[in-house]
Design a protein around this motif. Structure first.
Motif, PDB file in Angstrom:
ATOM      1  N   HIS A   1      57.976  26.404  66.775  1.00 21.77           N
ATOM      2  CA  HIS A   1      57.697  27.792  66.396  1.00 21.77           C
ATOM      3  C   HIS A   1      58.538  28.699  67.282  1.00 21.77           C
ATOM      4  CE1 HIS A   1      55.472  31.167  64.773  1.00 21.77           C
ATOM      5  NE2 HIS A   1      55.261  31.612  66.008  1.00 21.77           N
TER       6      HIS A   1
ATOM      7  N   PHE B   1      58.793  32.197  69.052  1.00 22.41           N
ATOM      8  CA  PHE B   1      58.093  33.415  69.453  1.00 22.41           C
ATOM      9  C   PHE B   1      59.132  34.491  69.741  1.00 22.41           C
ATOM     10  CE2 PHE B   1      54.770  30.345  70.639  1.00 22.41           C
ATOM     11  CZ  PHE B   1      53.670  30.961  70.069  1.00 22.41           C
TER      12      PHE B   1
ATOM     13  N   THR C   1      64.180  35.357  72.313  1.00 21.36           N
ATOM     14  CA  THR C   1      63.139  34.575  71.653  1.00 21.36           C
ATOM     15  C   THR C   1      62.913  33.265  72.422  1.00 21.36           C
ATOM     16  OG1 THR C   1      64.644  33.346  70.232  1.00 21.36           O
ATOM     17  CG2 THR C   1      63.845  35.469  69.407  1.00 21.36           C
TER      18      THR C   1
ATOM     19  N   ASP D   1      51.493  35.370  67.404  1.00 18.84           N
ATOM     20  CA  ASP D   1      52.667  36.227  67.266  1.00 18.84           C
ATOM     21  C   ASP D   1      52.264  37.683  67.461  1.00 18.84           C
ATOM     22  OD1 ASP D   1      54.499  34.253  66.842  1.00 18.84           O
ATOM     23  OD2 ASP D   1      54.461  34.389  64.652  1.00 18.84           O
TER      24      ASP D   1
ATOM     25  N   THR E   1      52.544  25.944  67.875  1.00 16.82           N
ATOM     26  CA  THR E   1      53.207  26.610  66.833  1.00 16.82           C
ATOM     27  C   THR E   1      52.827  26.137  65.507  1.00 16.82           C
ATOM     28  OG1 THR E   1      54.970  26.775  68.169  1.00 16.82           O
ATOM     29  CG2 THR E   1      55.417  26.730  65.905  1.00 16.82           C
TER      30      THR E   1
END
Lengths: 215, 777
Positions: A7, A9, A102, A141, A211
């Protein structure tokens, strides 16, 4: 059951690390949390109500964080049981700074379930797990975004209300976003909540903490 | 003797009660002051018990008692071995480990009982589970049959040093020599997986110790009430006369209900003795999946040696059998597999060998078919593959190897389920094959219809499978037949009834002997107070073994009737006839007396009964066959497979069946229908799915799929009759017939439908998913 995924972020690694090492932030995304006690810096004990398909009940158990390498990686070991069965899981989380603001989270885990959770809940388990992972990640998120925003806009306290199971599906995201603002008050008693355990937890932790189950 | 009723398609006497809800089942039993039990079961398949603390549960309002293994004290011990191991087989290994009342020290399967809560209601009992603190240390589970036998595998019984429960080897002729001469040797691995018996009614009990009468009454869903009485009396230290077991109507037995001294029975019997109050426990459906015995998991490595003409020279079958966590029922199941693999064929050389393995699953005991379906599946699959290899028609290769009608009694040369040499008493196997072929129109289908339908793109296939069914084993059953002063007839026998139509077929036998209508005969089964000698309902033996005992007792009563009537009517016995409850002089029908009047004369209020005679018109007789009668048949079906969904529709299903004398064709049809539905389930729906941790993942009827009415084809039945020489009525059993060959036939038909796609199916149960995988792998 094996779980793994990635995932991304939208935030710096340190912020993501703080997020996933904040059990309150994580647990608030879980419906049915009844209690949470921090046993030590890396060990939590709690209870939660879980519903997976026809299986509903209270689970109690522990989550242990180990092999911690801030802000890169850690191992989560969760174990929970209740009248409806048990779940045990181990998950490994790895955070990578992608250099563009990120953070990539990779996770892998192995979950074992037993009792009614397995024998009756099995069919729903996959769907419920994926749903919780997806929702949890969405929430995280938002939590992350809100935290980052709060840092720039100043803090605002909001009482956190534990989501009901019914609310979970629709309102978790909102609650959690609000809770972001309430995190500053996390030390307030009576507000503790948290981590739990069973499979769901692991799934969720792996998920949430981690994630989305991505493809 | 004429048979006015035997052989007739008579509707069942018991059905009006059953269909209108007037029949007593265990859960209908209500007694004032009755308590309810619930069993806390292990979520873990394999674990060491560190601690079980029930003290909090005992405080819960409405809880009367909570028992764990520790509370049972000296009463706790492994249960009895229910069937001996066949030690007449040389070299046999049998490591006895019987089921325990509740887990102590160690848990060996998920669902094993850890504690029993006795409460005012079942709700309270189950709520109290949450109050019981259970601390288990999970151990690595044993679930894979082959890995279980590897060195270093986790052990169910550390003291044994192995998970090997048993080893049996039998040899007929010399397989190795036969193989050396063979033109073709085929070798395959064939796997049969676990399924559930899934009776409509789960297990259930009421145990009631009455301290004032010092009597224990047990209502039980058992297939063996007398054996249960004897075993419970022994375990509880009571006289057998202090224990009465009543098996009322039972919603399906199918094997698991033959089990005795099961954990729940032991604990409930012990508890009611202590509490002096009746206790009910009705198993729920999930418990039925986790704690009621199951069957069928075996892995076979098979070799078949043949000549180019398709004549079988020899067969070698080496298999592993999963017995689960215990082996209380010894080797009945794998022994049946071993003795049914040769089926209706002449196999001059047969090497058969198996290992039985302990695993962390509920124990394995007979389920309708009891090992036979596996043996038949293995043989019939190999036949199909051999036919393909040799370019022969599947029916032709079978015909070439069949035992012929003039070869009976046929000695199979290995030890059978009654521990003596397996001998087929009688039969006409080619006739069943011919009839099934004819009924389904085999030749026309293969040569005309199938090519035409395939041309239209339809995946249609045909299967035809042959089988034998060892039935009606000893040791014996008994019955008492009594003519009452009303002229009606009472019959009591020891077997239990779980839907077999005993109240009708037995009544037909008596009606013919005694000269009354079947509706004037009342049958009592499964009440030890009414008849206390007998063995039980299993191995398709009720109609033959109990039926012949009833026939003998009824004949005894007939003799008494005629003797007494002869005296009363002053006419020689041979001139008398009994018609519709009246004994009359055949030539002078008005010179007569009713059976009721005779019964009164036979049991006078005053006067004297002649020395040496017995009062009343009553007779008790027993029957035990020398060995089991072997039934046989051939099934055939036509299926169509949906190429997209892989769903299989059975278009036609025929069975040509020979169970000797048919007492009531309607009941035999019903038995076949029920068996076929279980067979279809085993073939395509009913697979228990376990994960590697010993967790059963589909322990509910939402995920474990039973065939539904819409999955059942119309079943066309052809009855053949080769009377058994082993009993006066010439009967054989039929209870398991439908279940035995159906998976083999189904798989053959599906494979035939998928011909050209390169699919070879060596497993059962299938599913649409699995079929899809096989086609697309």
């Amino acid at each position: 059951m094996k779980l793994d995924g990635e995932h991304i972020f939208h935030g710096p690694r340190q912020a993501v690390w703080e997020l996933i090492r904040d059990p309150e932030a994580l647990a608030k995304a879980l419906p049915g949390t009844e209690s949470l006690t921090k046993l030590s810096e890396n060990e939590y004990e709690g209870t939660m109500n879980v519903r997976i398909g026809p299986i509903a009940g209270t689970f109690s158990g522990k989550v242990v964080v180990s092999d911690e390498v801030p802000p890169e990686s850690c191992t989560l070991t969760a174990e929970g049981k209740g009248p409806q069965g048990f779940a045990r899981g181990v998950g490994r989380i790895q955070l990578t700074d992608q250099g563009d603001g990120t953070t990539l989270m990779k996770y892998e885990g192995d979950v074992t379930i037993g009792g009614k959770l397995a024998s009756v809940g099995q069919r729903s388990l996959d769907t419920v797990s994926k749903s919780m992972i997806r929702q949890g990640l969405t929430v995280l998120d938002q939590v992350l975004a809100a935290r980052l925003a709060a840092q720039t806009e100043g803090k605002k306290e909001i009482e956190y209300a534990k989501p009901t199971q019914a609310e979970f599906a629709t309102a978790v995201a909102k609650d959690m976003a609000e809770d972001v603002f309430g995190r500053a008050t996390r030390s307030h008693e009576g507000r503790l909540l948290l981590l739990i355990v069973p499979l769901v937890i692991v799934l969720f932790l792996l998920a949430v903490v981690l994630t989305q189950c991505q493809g | 003797m004429t048979t006015k009723y035997v052989g007739q398609r008579i509707k069942r006497n018991e059905d009006p009660r059953l269909l209108t809800g007037q029949a007593l089942f265990v859960d209908d039993v209500q007694i004032p002051g009755m308590l309810h039990a619930g069993f806390l079961r292990s979520d873990y398949a394999h674990a060491r018990i560190r601690r079980i603390d029930a003290s909090k549960a005992r405080q819960r309002p409405g809880v009367i008692a909570v028992y764990t293994a520790a509370d049972l004290g000296d009463f706790w011990k492994p249960g009895p071995l229910l069937v001996p191991a066949p030690h007449s087989i040389p070299g046999l290994i049998f490591n006895k480990r019987t089921q325990v009342p509740m887990a102590k020290d160690k848990v060996r399967h998920a669902g094993e009982a850890l504690a029993c809560v006795i409460a005012e209601s079942r709700y309270i009992a189950e709520d109290a589970f949450a109050d019981i603190e259970v601390d288990l240390e999970p151990l690595e589970p044993v679930t894979d049959l082959e890995a279980a036998l590897e060195p270093g595998a986790p052990l169910l019984y550390e003291e044994l040093g192995t998970n090997l429960a048993s080893y049996v080897r039998q040899e007929k002729g010399n397989y190795a020599a036969a193989r050396a001469q063979a033109d073709v040797v085929l070798k395959r691995r064939i796997v049969v997986d676990r399924g559930a018996a899934a009776a409509l009614e789960n297990r259930g009990y009421v145990f009631w110790w009455d301290p004032k009468t010092q009597q224990m009454t047990i209502w039980a869903t058992t297939q063996a009430p007398i054996a249960l009485r004897n075993i419970m009396a022994g375990l509880l230290g009571l006289s057998e006369t202090q224990v009465r077991v009543i098996a009322p109507f039972v919603g399906g037995g199918f094997g698991p209900k033959i089990m005795l001294a099961q954990p729940e029975e032991q604990v409930l019997g012990w508890a009611t003795l202590r509490l002096g109050r009746p206790i009910k426990w009705i198993e729920d459906r999930q418990e039925n999946f986790l704690a009621t015995t199951q069957e069928r998991m075996q892995i076979h490595d098979v070799e078949m040696a043949l000549t180019r003409e398709g004549k079988i020279l020899g067969l070698q079958d080496i298999f592993i059998h999963d017995t689960g966590a215990y082996n209380s029922y010894a080797l009945t199941v794998p022994l049946n597999t071993q003795t049914h693999t040769m089926g209706p064929y002449e196999i001059p050389n047969f090497h058969t060998e198996y290992k039985v393995v302990f695993t962390n699953r509920i124990l394995v005991t007979p389920v309708r078919g009891a090992g036979r379906p596996q043996g038949v599946f293995v043989m019939e699959r190999m036949m199909d593959l051999a036919a393909k290899e040799l370019g022969l028609d599947v029916t032709e290769i079978r015909a070439r190897n069949m035992i012929q009608p003039d070869q009976f009694p046929y000695h199979q040369g290995i030890i059978g389920q009654d521990f003596t040499e397996l001998v087929y008493d009688s039969g006409n196997y080619p006739a069943t094959l011919r009839l099934a072929k004819e009924m389904i129109g085999y030749d026309r289908f293969v040569h005309e219809e199938q090519p035409r339908l395939r041309a239209q793109g339809k995946l249609v296939g045909i299967g035809i499978a042959c089988f034998t069914e060892g039935t009606a084993v000893g040791p014996y059953e008994g019955a008492r037949v009594t003519v009452e002063s009303s002229g009606k007839v009472n019959v009591a026998t020891g077997v239990g009834t779980q839907g077999q139509g005993h109240f009708t077929s037995f009544a037909q036998i008596v009606a013919d002997q005694v000269g009354v209508k079947p509706t004037d005969v009342t049958i009592t089964t499964g009440d030890t107070e009414k008849f206390h000698w007998g063995t039980g309902t299993f191995a398709s033996r009720g109609a033959t073994v109990a039926g012949n005992a009833i026939n003998a007792a009824a004949a005894g009563v007939r003799a008494k009737i005629l003797k007494l009537a002869s005296k009363v009517l002053e006419t020689p016995e041979q001139e008398l006839e009994i018609v519709d409850g009246v004994v009359r002089v055949a030539d002078i029908p008005e010179k007569s007396i009713t059976l009721g009047e005779l019964a009164v004369i036979a049991n006078p209020m005053r006067g004297s009964v002649e020395p040496g005679t017995e009062p009343g018109l009553e007779s008790t007789q027993y029957f035990g066959p020398k060995y089991g009668a072997t039934a046989a048949g051939t099934v055939a079906m036509i299926v169509e497979v949906d190429p997209d969904t892989m769903l299989v529709q059975i278009k036609r299903f025929v069975i040509a069946h020979d169970c000797g004398t048919v007492l009531n064709p309607l009941i035999v049809d019903g038995q076949i229908h029920g068996g076929v539905s279980m067979g279809i389930g085993q073939a395509f729906y009913e697979k228990l799915v376990w994960d590697e941790n010993g967790q059963l993942l589909n322990a509910n009827l939402g995920d474990y799929i039973l065939p539904r009415a819409t999955d059942m084809p119309p079943i066309e039945i052809g009855h053949l009759c080769t009377p058994s020489p082993l009993n006066p009525m010439g009967t054989k059993g039929v209870g398991e017939a439908g279940a035995i060959p159906t998976p083999a036939c189904f798989v053959q038909a599906v494979e035939n439908a998928l011909a050209g796609l390169g699919v070879e199916i060596l497993e059962t149960p299938l599913s649409p998913n699995r079929l899809f995988e096989l086609v697309h792998r």
